[in-house]
Write a protein that holds these residues in place. Structure first.
Motif, PDB file in Angstrom:
ATOM      1  N   ALA A  56       0.846  -1.186   0.000  1.00 12.10           N
ATOM      2  CA  ALA A  56       0.000   0.000   0.000  1.00 12.10           C
ATOM      3  C   ALA A  56       0.886   1.243   0.000  1.00 12.10           C
ATOM      4  O   ALA A  56       1.913   1.275   0.708  1.00 12.10           O
ATOM      5  CB  ALA A  56      -0.897   0.011   1.232  1.00 12.10           C
ATOM      6  N   PRO A  57       0.538   2.257  -0.780  1.00 11.58           N
ATOM      7  CA  PRO A  57       1.318   3.501  -0.776  1.00 11.58           C
ATOM      8  C   PRO A  57       1.397   4.086   0.624  1.00 11.58           C
ATOM      9  O   PRO A  57       0.423   4.085   1.370  1.00 11.58           O
ATOM     10  CB  PRO A  57       0.518   4.416  -1.708  1.00 11.58           C
ATOM     11  CG  PRO A  57      -0.183   3.491  -2.634  1.00 11.58           C
ATOM     12  CD  PRO A  57      -0.517   2.293  -1.807  1.00 11.58           C
ATOM     13  N   LYS A  58       2.599   4.540   0.966  1.00  9.87           N
ATOM     14  CA  LYS A  58       2.760   5.135   2.297  1.00  9.87           C
ATOM     15  C   LYS A  58       2.038   6.474   2.309  1.00  9.87           C
ATOM     16  O   LYS A  58       2.041   7.195   1.330  1.00  9.87           O
ATOM     17  CB  LYS A  58       4.250   5.312   2.599  1.00  9.87           C
ATOM     18  CG  LYS A  58       4.944   3.976   2.695  1.00  9.87           C
ATOM     19  CD  LYS A  58       6.281   4.052   3.373  1.00  9.87           C
ATOM     20  CE  LYS A  58       6.772   2.636   3.629  1.00  9.87           C
ATOM     21  NZ  LYS A  58       8.201   2.539   3.734  1.00  9.87           N
ATOM     22  N   PRO A  59       1.433   6.823   3.451  1.00 12.92           N
ATOM     23  CA  PRO A  59       0.564   8.003   3.479  1.00 12.92           C
ATOM     24  C   PRO A  59       1.295   9.349   3.346  1.00 12.92           C
ATOM     25  O   PRO A  59       0.693  10.340   2.981  1.00 12.92           O
ATOM     26  CB  PRO A  59      -0.140   7.902   4.837  1.00 12.92           C
ATOM     27  CG  PRO A  59       0.619   6.901   5.625  1.00 12.92           C
ATOM     28  CD  PRO A  59       1.408   6.063   4.699  1.00 12.92           C
ATOM     29  N   PHE A  64       3.842   8.973  -1.052  1.00 15.19           N
ATOM     30  CA  PHE A  64       2.565   8.490  -1.557  1.00 15.19           C
ATOM     31  C   PHE A  64       2.511   8.663  -3.074  1.00 15.19           C
ATOM     32  O   PHE A  64       2.188   7.721  -3.806  1.00 15.19           O
ATOM     33  CB  PHE A  64       1.424   9.268  -0.902  1.00 15.19           C
ATOM     34  CG  PHE A  64       0.047   8.824  -1.337  1.00 15.19           C
ATOM     35  CD1 PHE A  64      -0.566   9.436  -2.432  1.00 15.19           C
ATOM     36  CD2 PHE A  64      -0.619   7.807  -0.685  1.00 15.19           C
ATOM     37  CE1 PHE A  64      -1.838   9.022  -2.852  1.00 15.19           C
ATOM     38  CE2 PHE A  64      -1.882   7.392  -1.099  1.00 15.19           C
ATOM     39  CZ  PHE A  64      -2.484   8.011  -2.190  1.00 15.19           C
ATOM     40  N   GLN A  65       2.846   9.847  -3.549  1.00 15.81           N
ATOM     41  CA  GLN A  65       2.808  10.118  -4.994  1.00 15.81           C
ATOM     42  C   GLN A  65       3.783   9.219  -5.746  1.00 15.81           C
ATOM     43  O   GLN A  65       3.483   8.725  -6.840  1.00 15.81           O
ATOM     44  CB  GLN A  65       3.129  11.590  -5.280  1.00 15.81           C
ATOM     45  CG  GLN A  65       2.081  12.566  -4.748  1.00 15.81           C
ATOM     46  CD  GLN A  65       0.676  12.268  -5.263  1.00 15.81           C
ATOM     47  OE1 GLN A  65       0.489  11.760  -6.357  1.00 15.81           O
ATOM     48  NE2 GLN A  65      -0.315  12.571  -4.447  1.00 15.81           N
ATOM     49  N   LYS A  66       4.922   9.010  -5.133  1.00 13.21           N
ATOM     50  CA  LYS A  66       5.946   8.174  -5.775  1.00 13.21           C
ATOM     51  C   LYS A  66       5.444   6.730  -5.901  1.00 13.21           C
ATOM     52  O   LYS A  66       5.584   6.084  -6.943  1.00 13.21           O
ATOM     53  CB  LYS A  66       7.200   8.221  -4.902  1.00 13.21           C
ATOM     54  CG  LYS A  66       8.471   7.792  -5.584  1.00 13.21           C
ATOM     55  CD  LYS A  66       9.692   8.011  -4.666  1.00 13.21           C
ATOM     56  CE  LYS A  66      10.780   7.005  -5.064  1.00 13.21           C
ATOM     57  NZ  LYS A  66      11.803   6.811  -4.053  1.00 13.21           N
ATOM     58  N   ALA A 100      -7.728   9.425  13.644  1.00 11.47           N
ATOM     59  CA  ALA A 100      -7.896  10.444  12.614  1.00 11.47           C
ATOM     60  C   ALA A 100      -6.976  10.136  11.461  1.00 11.47           C
ATOM     61  O   ALA A 100      -5.842   9.715  11.649  1.00 11.47           O
ATOM     62  CB  ALA A 100      -7.565  11.808  13.204  1.00 11.47           C
ATOM     63  N   SER A 101      -7.438  10.361  10.230  1.00 14.04           N
ATOM     64  CA  SER A 101      -6.577  10.165   9.070  1.00 14.04           C
ATOM     65  C   SER A 101      -5.652  11.360   8.934  1.00 14.04           C
ATOM     66  O   SER A 101      -5.893  12.415   9.492  1.00 14.04           O
ATOM     67  CB  SER A 101      -7.412   9.964   7.814  1.00 14.04           C
ATOM     68  OG  SER A 101      -8.275  11.045   7.655  1.00 14.04           O
ATOM     69  N   GLY A 102      -4.628  11.210   8.140  1.00  8.80           N
ATOM     70  CA  GLY A 102      -3.633  12.262   7.996  1.00  8.80           C
ATOM     71  C   GLY A 102      -4.146  13.417   7.158  1.00  8.80           C
ATOM     72  O   GLY A 102      -5.169  13.326   6.483  1.00  8.80           O
ATOM     73  N   ALA A 103      -3.437  14.483   7.107  1.00  8.12           N
ATOM     74  CA  ALA A 103      -3.812  15.670   6.331  1.00  8.12           C
ATOM     75  C   ALA A 103      -3.857  15.349   4.847  1.00  8.12           C
ATOM     76  O   ALA A 103      -3.037  14.578   4.352  1.00  8.12           O
ATOM     77  CB  ALA A 103      -2.765  16.762   6.562  1.00  8.12           C
ATOM     78  N   GLY A 104      -4.851  15.869   4.165  1.00 10.18           N
ATOM     79  CA  GLY A 104      -4.942  15.658   2.724  1.00 10.18           C
ATOM     80  C   GLY A 104      -5.792  14.478   2.344  1.00 10.18           C
ATOM     81  O   GLY A 104      -6.093  14.279   1.190  1.00 10.18           O
ATOM     82  N   SER A 105      -6.247  13.655   3.325  1.00  8.75           N
ATOM     83  CA  SER A 105      -7.086  12.513   2.955  1.00  8.75           C
ATOM     84  C   SER A 105      -8.506  12.981   2.672  1.00  8.75           C
ATOM     85  O   SER A 105      -8.985  13.940   3.241  1.00  8.75           O
ATOM     86  CB  SER A 105      -7.153  11.513   4.105  1.00  8.75           C
ATOM     87  OG  SER A 105      -5.881  10.975   4.330  1.00  8.75           O
TER      88      SER A 105
END
Lengths: 122, 211
Positions: A56-59, A64-66, A100-105
Motif C-alpha cells: 500500500a502507498p505510504k501516506p 505516496f505520490q511516488k 484520525a486520518s492524515g492531512a490531505g485525505s
C-alpha cells in the motif's frame, strides 16, 4: 496463474500493509464490482490480483505520490483513479480503527456492508 | 496469464534489494514469480494427503514474511546459485510444519469432549474387564448421540452443516462459509459470521455436555 495468487490476495485483504485492503474498502464503499473497478482503473480484471499484492502507498505526501506513480506505471492503470481509491480506502480503514486520518485525505464515504443476521442462541 | 520465467541470480538480488528499499510493486512481483513454484515444491516434497490449502497457505506465509521483513534474508549469508529461492523453500517448509502442528493440536482439542478417556479404562482395570470397557464405550456413544440430537434441534440447514463439519474436524473458513451460503462475502466478513455460528454451536454443546 489465477487461483493461488488470487487466494493469496484475498487472504491479505484485511492487511493494510497491502494495497488490496484499501481497494477492498474502496470498492465496498463505492459498491463497485471487480469489473467496474478494473474499468475505472483502465486495466484488465486479471491485473487487479497483482495490484492487490502491491505494498500500500505510504501516506506521507511525496512518498505516496511516488508509490502511486510506480504502481500505475508498472501495471498501466490510471494514477488519478488509483489515488482516489487508495485515499478513500485508507481513510475508511483509519476511521474504523478510531484514529484520525492524515492531512490531505478525503472524507470517507459511508460504508454499508451487507449484513447477514443470525439469531443468537438463547 | 503464464507464470514468469525463473529469475537469474542478479534478478533475485535486484528483487530483494527493491523489497528492502520499499518498492511498492516488489511484493506483487515476488508473489507472481515464486508462489506457484513454492506450491509445486511443497507438493513434491510432502505427503500427498496434505490438504492443498495447507500447502498454499504455507507458501503464502513464507512470501508474506519475507515481504514484511525483507532483511530476514541476507544475500551475504546465503550461498548457492539461487539463494533467495533456497531461502524461500526453507521458509515454506518450516511454515508448513507449523501449520501441520497447529492442526494436530486443534484436532486433539476438539476430540477431547466426545472421546472415551483411556484413563477410565485403567481405573476399571481394563486389562481384566474388556466387556466393561465395551459397555462404557457403548454408553458414551449413546450419550453422544443423545447430546447431538438435542443440540441439532432448531438449527437451520446451514448451521446443521456447520455442526457436522466441526465434528469432522474441518478447519477452513471457506468450507464453513460455503455451508452457510456466504461464500460471496469478503473473507473478513465470512470469518466473523462463521465464528458467530461456531460460538453458538459450542455453547449448545457445552450446555448439553455439562448440564
Amino acid at each position: 496463474m489465477a487461483e493461488p495468487l488470487e487466494n493469496l490476495a484475498r487472504r491479505l485483504e484485511d492487511d493494510p500493509f497491502f494495497l488490496g485492503c484499501a481497494l477492498r474498502l474502496y470498492t465496498t464503499s463505492a459498491r463497485l464490482s471487480e469489473q467496474e473497478l478494473a474499468e475505472r482503473l483502465g486495466c484488465p480484471v486479471q491485473t487487479l490480483v497483482l495490484l492487490r499484492l502491491c505494498r500500500a502507498p505510504k501516506p506521507e505526501g511525496r512518498q505516496f505520490q511516488k508509490d502511486i506513480a510506480r504502481i500505475a506505471d508498472t501495471y498501466q492503470v490510471h494514477a488519478d483513479v488509483l489515488t482516489d481509491a487508495v485515499r478513500r480506502g485508507q481513510a475508511i480503514w483509519h476511521l474504523r480503527q478510531g484514529t484520525a486520518s492524515g492531512a490531505g485525505s478525503l472524507l470517507a464515504a459511508r460504508d454499508s456492508d451487507g449484513d447477514v443476521n443470525l439469531e443468537e442462541d438463547r | 496469464m503464464a507464470s514468469p520465467a525463473p529469475l537469474s541470480l542478479d534478478e533475485e538480488l535486484d528483487l530483494h534489494r527493491r523489497l528492502v528499499d520499499g518498492d511498492a510493486v516488489a511484493p506483487a512481483q515476488l508473489a507472481e514469480v515464486y508462489l506457484d513454484r513454492l506450491i509445486d515444491f511443497l507438493k513434491g516434497t510432502n505427503d500427498k494427503s496434505i490438504p492443498r490449502e495447507f500447502i498454499a497457505d504455507a507458501a503464502g506465509d513464507a512470501l508474506v514474511s519475507l515481504i514484511k521483513k525483507p532483511a530476514s534474508f541476507d544475500p551475504g549469508r546465503n550461498s548457492g546459485e539461487l539463494p533467495l529461492w533456497a531461502y524461500l523453500k526453507m521458509a515454506a517448509k518450516r511454515d508448513l510444519q507449523n501449520i501441520l502442528s497447529k492442526e494436530q493440536r486443534r484436532k486433539k482439542k476438539s476430540l477431547k469432549n466426545v472421546e472415551l478417556s483411556e484413563e477410565a479404562g485403567k481405573y476399571l482395570g481394563a486389562d481384566k474387564e474388556p466387556a466393561m470397557i465395551l459397555q462404557l464405550k457403548e454408553e458414551a456413544e449413546k450419550a453422544e448421540r443423545e447430546i447431538l440430537t438435542a443440540v441439532r434441534q432448531g438449527l437451520s440447514a446451514g448451521e446443521l452443516q456447520v455442526l457436522d463439519l466441526m465434528l469432522q474436524g474441518e478447519r477452513k473458513t471457506a468450507v464453513f462459509a460455503e455451508a452457510l451460503g456466504i461464500a460471496d462475502l469478503p473473507p473478513s466478513e465470512q470469518e466473523a459470521l462463521v465464528q458467530r455460528v461456531k460460538n453458538k454451536l459450542n455453547k449448545r454443546l457445552e450446555r448439553r455436555t455439562h448440564g
